[in-house]
Design an enzyme around this catalytic site. Sequence first.
Site, PDB file in Angstrom:
ATOM      1  N   TRP A   1       1.028  -1.026  -0.031  1.00 29.73           N
ATOM      2  CA  TRP A   1      -0.008  -0.127  -0.255  1.00 29.73           C
ATOM      3  C   TRP A   1       0.837   1.357  -0.085  1.00 29.73           C
ATOM      4  CZ3 TRP A   1      -3.668   2.954  -1.511  1.00 29.73           C
ATOM      5  CH2 TRP A   1      -3.766   4.242  -0.814  1.00 29.73           C
ATOM      6  N   HIS A   2       1.839   1.208   0.742  1.00 26.64           N
ATOM      7  CA  HIS A   2       2.895   2.657   1.042  1.00 26.64           C
ATOM      8  C   HIS A   2       3.614   2.667  -0.392  1.00 26.64           C
ATOM      9  CE1 HIS A   2       2.455   3.877   5.146  1.00 26.64           C
ATOM     10  NE2 HIS A   2       1.535   2.825   5.086  1.00 26.64           N
ATOM     11  N   ASP A   3       3.848   1.675  -1.034  1.00 32.72           N
ATOM     12  CA  ASP A   3       4.662   1.931  -2.374  1.00 32.72           C
ATOM     13  C   ASP A   3       3.753   2.252  -3.355  1.00 32.72           C
ATOM     14  OD1 ASP A   3       6.815   1.601  -3.813  1.00 32.72           O
ATOM     15  OD2 ASP A   3       6.322  -0.065  -4.980  1.00 32.72           O
TER      16      ASP A   3
END
Length: 129
Positions: A13-15
């Site tokens: 998700w953070h990527d």
Amino acid sequence: MRPFPLKQLRLAWHDAGTYNKNIEEWPLRGGANGSLRFEIEKKHAANAGLVNALKLLQPIKDKYSGVTYADLFQLASATAVEEAGGPKIPIKYGRVDVSEPEQCPEEGRLLGKLTVKEEISNSKKKQVW
């Protein structure tokens, strides 16, 4: 649920969650581009603790060097969902990694320590997808 699946979900998700459809130029628009492997992005406040998820995936990347980090992060997330009892998520491969730290998104593209559901909801409100 074991910590591994949660870390891999958060990593993916953070990527991907830095994507901004209003920025035309790649890689400036962010998204699933493997940029989280660079020290500058690992140090973003919202990415605290993700270094452990990266360490778990590095031996796989070393063994399969032709796989991009961007694809590996998303594959690990889909596998984590399946391992946790969720559905098998079909994956399309071919993401391109950024090649240098200067291509990482700026600090603040992700919101602070929110749940994935809260982060997705806020991203939709900002219309970045």
